[in-house]
Design a protein around this motif. Structure first.
Motif, PDB file in Angstrom:
ATOM      1  N   SER A 119       0.853  -1.189   0.000  1.00 46.52           N
ATOM      2  CA  SER A 119       0.000   0.000   0.000  1.00 46.52           C
ATOM      3  C   SER A 119       0.887   1.237   0.000  1.00 46.52           C
ATOM      4  O   SER A 119       1.819   1.338   0.815  1.00 46.52           O
ATOM      5  CB  SER A 119      -0.907   0.003   1.227  1.00 46.52           C
ATOM      6  N   CYS A 120       0.600   2.173  -0.891  1.00 47.89           N
ATOM      7  CA  CYS A 120       1.529   3.293  -1.034  1.00 47.89           C
ATOM      8  C   CYS A 120       0.826   4.543  -1.543  1.00 47.89           C
ATOM      9  O   CYS A 120      -0.319   4.520  -1.990  1.00 47.89           O
ATOM     10  CB  CYS A 120       2.662   2.912  -1.986  1.00 47.89           C
ATOM     11  N   LEU A 121       1.556   5.642  -1.436  1.00 44.17           N
ATOM     12  CA  LEU A 121       1.165   6.927  -1.989  1.00 44.17           C
ATOM     13  C   LEU A 121       2.220   7.338  -3.004  1.00 44.17           C
ATOM     14  O   LEU A 121       3.411   7.077  -2.808  1.00 44.17           O
ATOM     15  CB  LEU A 121       1.084   7.996  -0.895  1.00 44.17           C
ATOM     16  N   ILE A 122       1.803   7.972  -4.070  1.00 47.24           N
ATOM     17  CA  ILE A 122       2.752   8.491  -5.049  1.00 47.24           C
ATOM     18  C   ILE A 122       3.244   9.858  -4.572  1.00 47.24           C
ATOM     19  O   ILE A 122       2.445  10.746  -4.268  1.00 47.24           O
ATOM     20  CB  ILE A 122       2.100   8.621  -6.435  1.00 47.24           C
ATOM     21  N   GLN A 123       4.557  10.005  -4.507  1.00 45.42           N
ATOM     22  CA  GLN A 123       5.131  11.295  -4.119  1.00 45.42           C
ATOM     23  C   GLN A 123       5.189  12.208  -5.337  1.00 45.42           C
ATOM     24  O   GLN A 123       5.734  11.843  -6.381  1.00 45.42           O
ATOM     25  CB  GLN A 123       6.529  11.125  -3.526  1.00 45.42           C
ATOM     26  N   VAL A 124       4.625  13.398  -5.182  1.00 43.35           N
ATOM     27  CA  VAL A 124       4.527  14.359  -6.278  1.00 43.35           C
ATOM     28  C   VAL A 124       5.262  15.635  -5.885  1.00 43.35           C
ATOM     29  O   VAL A 124       5.053  16.184  -4.801  1.00 43.35           O
ATOM     30  CB  VAL A 124       3.058  14.687  -6.622  1.00 43.35           C
ATOM     31  N   ASN A 125       6.112  16.111  -6.770  1.00 46.80           N
ATOM     32  CA  ASN A 125       6.865  17.344  -6.526  1.00 46.80           C
ATOM     33  C   ASN A 125       6.064  18.516  -7.105  1.00 46.80           C
ATOM     34  O   ASN A 125       6.334  19.002  -8.196  1.00 46.80           O
ATOM     35  CB  ASN A 125       8.248  17.247  -7.163  1.00 46.80           C
ATOM     36  N   ILE A 126       5.069  18.941  -6.355  1.00 43.73           N
ATOM     37  CA  ILE A 126       4.195  20.023  -6.822  1.00 43.73           C
ATOM     38  C   ILE A 126       4.961  21.335  -6.955  1.00 43.73           C
ATOM     39  O   ILE A 126       4.755  22.102  -7.900  1.00 43.73           O
ATOM     40  CB  ILE A 126       3.014  20.214  -5.849  1.00 43.73           C
ATOM     41  N   SER A 127       5.863  21.600  -6.026  1.00 44.72           N
ATOM     42  CA  SER A 127       6.567  22.884  -6.018  1.00 44.72           C
ATOM     43  C   SER A 127       7.608  23.003  -7.119  1.00 44.72           C
ATOM     44  O   SER A 127       8.028  24.105  -7.470  1.00 44.72           O
ATOM     45  CB  SER A 127       7.244  23.103  -4.660  1.00 44.72           C
ATOM     46  N   GLY A 128       8.054  21.860  -7.666  1.00 45.08           N
ATOM     47  CA  GLY A 128       9.070  21.892  -8.711  1.00 45.08           C
ATOM     48  C   GLY A 128      10.480  22.145  -8.210  1.00 45.08           C
ATOM     49  O   GLY A 128      11.399  22.342  -9.008  1.00 45.08           O
ATOM     50  N   GLU A 129      10.688  22.100  -6.902  1.00 46.37           N
ATOM     51  CA  GLU A 129      12.022  22.316  -6.347  1.00 46.37           C
ATOM     52  C   GLU A 129      12.949  21.163  -6.728  1.00 46.37           C
ATOM     53  O   GLU A 129      12.593  19.995  -6.572  1.00 46.37           O
ATOM     54  CB  GLU A 129      11.961  22.434  -4.827  1.00 46.37           C
ATOM     55  N   GLN A 130      14.133  21.487  -7.184  1.00 47.06           N
ATOM     56  CA  GLN A 130      15.078  20.457  -7.606  1.00 47.06           C
ATOM     57  C   GLN A 130      15.591  19.636  -6.435  1.00 47.06           C
ATOM     58  O   GLN A 130      16.063  18.511  -6.621  1.00 47.06           O
ATOM     59  CB  GLN A 130      16.243  21.093  -8.367  1.00 47.06           C
ATOM     60  N   THR A 131      15.512  20.181  -5.236  1.00 53.79           N
ATOM     61  CA  THR A 131      16.002  19.466  -4.057  1.00 53.79           C
ATOM     62  C   THR A 131      14.999  18.449  -3.530  1.00 53.79           C
ATOM     63  O   THR A 131      15.314  17.694  -2.615  1.00 53.79           O
ATOM     64  CB  THR A 131      16.329  20.466  -2.935  1.00 53.79           C
ATOM     65  N   LYS A 132      13.796  18.433  -4.093  1.00 57.47           N
ATOM     66  CA  LYS A 132      12.759  17.521  -3.606  1.00 57.47           C
ATOM     67  C   LYS A 132      12.537  16.367  -4.580  1.00 57.47           C
ATOM     68  O   LYS A 132      12.599  16.540  -5.789  1.00 57.47           O
ATOM     69  CB  LYS A 132      11.446  18.280  -3.379  1.00 57.47           C
ATOM     70  N   SER A 133      12.265  15.207  -4.009  1.00 57.33           N
ATOM     71  CA  SER A 133      11.958  14.030  -4.819  1.00 57.33           C
ATOM     72  C   SER A 133      10.505  14.074  -5.266  1.00 57.33           C
ATOM     73  O   SER A 133       9.708  14.868  -4.787  1.00 57.33           O
ATOM     74  CB  SER A 133      12.214  12.754  -4.012  1.00 57.33           C
ATOM     75  N   GLY A 134      10.177  13.186  -6.177  1.00 60.35           N
ATOM     76  CA  GLY A 134       8.785  13.062  -6.586  1.00 60.35           C
ATOM     77  C   GLY A 134       8.590  13.285  -8.070  1.00 60.35           C
ATOM     78  O   GLY A 134       9.405  13.916  -8.745  1.00 60.35           O
ATOM     79  N   LEU A 135       7.485  12.753  -8.569  1.00 60.89           N
ATOM     80  CA  LEU A 135       7.109  12.939  -9.953  1.00 60.89           C
ATOM     81  C   LEU A 135       6.566  14.344 -10.170  1.00 60.89           C
ATOM     82  O   LEU A 135       5.936  14.920  -9.275  1.00 60.89           O
ATOM     83  CB  LEU A 135       6.028  11.932 -10.343  1.00 60.89           C
ATOM     84  N   ALA A 136       6.789  14.879 -11.351  1.00 58.00           N
ATOM     85  CA  ALA A 136       6.111  16.117 -11.726  1.00 58.00           C
ATOM     86  C   ALA A 136       4.618  15.804 -11.883  1.00 58.00           C
ATOM     87  O   ALA A 136       4.244  14.688 -12.253  1.00 58.00           O
ATOM     88  CB  ALA A 136       6.677  16.657 -13.027  1.00 58.00           C
ATOM     89  N   PRO A 137       3.746  16.772 -11.593  1.00 58.85           N
ATOM     90  CA  PRO A 137       2.310  16.487 -11.675  1.00 58.85           C
ATOM     91  C   PRO A 137       1.873  15.899 -13.011  1.00 58.85           C
ATOM     92  O   PRO A 137       1.041  14.970 -13.041  1.00 58.85           O
ATOM     93  CB  PRO A 137       1.675  17.866 -11.431  1.00 58.85           C
ATOM     94  N   ASP A 138       2.439  16.393 -14.114  1.00 59.01           N
ATOM     95  CA  ASP A 138       2.001  15.893 -15.423  1.00 59.01           C
ATOM     96  C   ASP A 138       2.548  14.503 -15.744  1.00 59.01           C
ATOM     97  O   ASP A 138       2.155  13.890 -16.746  1.00 59.01           O
ATOM     98  CB  ASP A 138       2.350  16.884 -16.535  1.00 59.01           C
ATOM     99  N   GLU A 139       3.444  13.983 -14.910  1.00 56.30           N
ATOM    100  CA  GLU A 139       3.961  12.624 -15.096  1.00 56.30           C
ATOM    101  C   GLU A 139       3.109  11.567 -14.402  1.00 56.30           C
ATOM    102  O   GLU A 139       3.240  10.374 -14.690  1.00 56.30           O
ATOM    103  CB  GLU A 139       5.397  12.532 -14.555  1.00 56.30           C
ATOM    104  N   VAL A 140       2.249  11.988 -13.490  1.00 53.29           N
ATOM    105  CA  VAL A 140       1.511  11.024 -12.672  1.00 53.29           C
ATOM    106  C   VAL A 140       0.547  10.165 -13.492  1.00 53.29           C
ATOM    107  O   VAL A 140       0.506   8.935 -13.305  1.00 53.29           O
ATOM    108  CB  VAL A 140       0.792  11.741 -11.510  1.00 53.29           C
TER     109      VAL A 140
END
Length: 223
Positions: A119-140
């Motif tokens: 069971s999981c959640l997808i991590q999304v980099n909403i802010s677009g900060e390069q220092t943060k992990s996660g998919l870009a919103p349009d990649e989800v």
């Protein structure tokens, strides 16, 4: 350390934020981040009625998890390396940080071996900060299609981290962006319901914007 008083204060603040946004406090779960404290303090925290505990490093978490066992629901909230999936899956109720295809494939592989569900959640980099992990919103959306055939990987929602700032209002567009993305996805993916967003400095804004899981460390447990 009077965890009960701190939790009561937090619950009151959550209730007020829910009142401002037309929500019910029961929709919001506090995930207490216990990386700051040991086993004895964690037991004291559980005695207040908290059930959900968050850890971000498996080597720090495992001694507590093995000691406390099923007295808590454990959330893995840190970045997860593929070689640690086998250690995390048997013990954690929810993984908040699915952020790449290779990790999903390893979750599927290990969940098959263990005969369990990841069971999981997808991590999304909403802010677009390069220092943060996660998919870009349009990649989800395309990512969800890529993992659609993985029957052991159950995506229950989305997670994001807002920029660290002294003004919680600056985080509002990030939280709103995650909620809007979730709402766009739900017609096709109705199981995507949770929004893990908001920490000690901005959780009230996150609740106003739809958070269902708030990850609270210093405001609750840090000395």
């Amino acid at each position: 350390m009077d965890y009960k008083d701190r939790l009561t204060s937090i619950q009151n603040r959550i209730a007020q934020a829910c009142g401002r946004s037309g929500r019910r406090p029961e929709e919001v779960t506090v995930v207490a981040v216990t990386k700051y404290i040991g086993i004895q303090e964690t037991r004291a925290l559980l005695a207040t009625g908290i059930q959900d505990l968050g850890e971000n490093r498996i080597q720090v978490a495992l001694p507590k998890v093995k000691e406390i066992k099923d007295s808590a629901r454990w959330h893995f909230i840190g970045s997860l390396q593929t070689n640690k999936v086998k250690d995390v899956l048997p013990h954690f109720h929810l993984i908040h940080s699915l952020d790449r295809l290779s990790l999903a494939k390893e979750m599927q592989k290990q969940a098959e071996k263990l005969d369990c569900t990841a069971s999981c959640l997808i991590q999304v980099n909403i802010s677009g900060e390069q220092t943060k992990s996660g998919l870009a919103p349009d990649e989800v959306p395309s990512f969800l299609k890529e993992i659609a055939g993985m029957d052991r990987v159950q995506v229950q929602g989305l997670m994001t981290m807002a920029p660290i700032t002294d003004d919680p209002e600056e985080a509002r567009p990030v939280f709103r962006g995650l909620r809007e993305l979730r709402d766009q996805l739900r017609p096709e993916y109705p199981d995507i319901s949770h929004l893990s967003m908001g920490m000690s400095g901005d959780f009230e804004v996150a609740v106003e914007e739809g958070a269902t899981l708030v990850r609270l460390g210093s405001v609750l447990v840090k000395p």
